[in-house]
Design an enzyme around this catalytic site. Sequence first.
Site, mmCIF file in Angstrom:
data_model
loop_
_atom_site.group_PDB
_atom_site.id
_atom_site.type_symbol
_atom_site.label_atom_id
_atom_site.label_comp_id
_atom_site.label_asym_id
_atom_site.label_seq_id
_atom_site.Cartn_x
_atom_site.Cartn_y
_atom_site.Cartn_z
ATOM 1 N N GLU A 1 17.776 19.605 61.208
ATOM 2 C CA GLU A 1 17.696 20.222 59.887
ATOM 3 C C GLU A 1 17.780 19.098 58.849
ATOM 4 O O GLU A 1 18.859 18.661 58.469
ATOM 5 C CB GLU A 1 18.816 21.243 59.673
ATOM 6 N N ASP B 1 19.972 29.880 51.313
ATOM 7 C CA ASP B 1 20.209 29.547 49.908
ATOM 8 C C ASP B 1 19.180 30.145 48.951
ATOM 9 O O ASP B 1 19.324 30.011 47.749
ATOM 10 C CB ASP B 1 20.221 28.022 49.721
ATOM 11 N N ASP C 1 22.463 21.411 62.413
ATOM 12 C CA ASP C 1 22.585 21.713 60.994
ATOM 13 C C ASP C 1 23.055 20.465 60.244
ATOM 14 O O ASP C 1 23.850 19.680 60.764
ATOM 15 C CB ASP C 1 23.588 22.854 60.820
#
Length: 173
Positions: A115, A167, A68
């Site tokens: 990511e 998101d 991440d």
Amino acid sequence: WANQELFCLDQRRRPSSVAGVPPDYFCEDGQLWGNPLYDWKKMKKDNYAWWRERMSFMLELFDGVRIDHFRGLESYFSIPATEKTARNGVWKKGPGMSLIRALQPLCEGKLIIAEDLGDITPEVKALVEKSGFPGMRVFQFGFLGGDTPHKPHNYINNCIAYSGTHDNNTLLG
């Protein structure tokens, strides 16, 4: 609170600087996450043993691991812990290929996803490419306008595509 020496903490063991992201289209003040930052210089001294142990364990549990906020390995946004927003943060250099080289022997033949979303610079793109890890594409981002790597016809071979992220709304929504 284990391994406190591996994080940027003050004398009282509180974060001296915290993580977040600068102002962007999701939030005009940026995002102030509040978690402590890694002390990359200390981690490098033992060839990132904490990271190697963590990655090794995750690869026993899962078929693949997504790193991440991979862009933070190239550079990360550091905000003084006393700030109320992320506006006064600064970009600092991350460990880059030094950490990736330490992890690569553990990752041989395993799925490791970078990511690579957010404020992606040419340096971040180069790090993803040099790592050999597939990057990420988000289908919904491809339809926000402009030419973007997230449009399906722009996907490269070495990427993983998701319909969305935490998101944004779902495809149905």
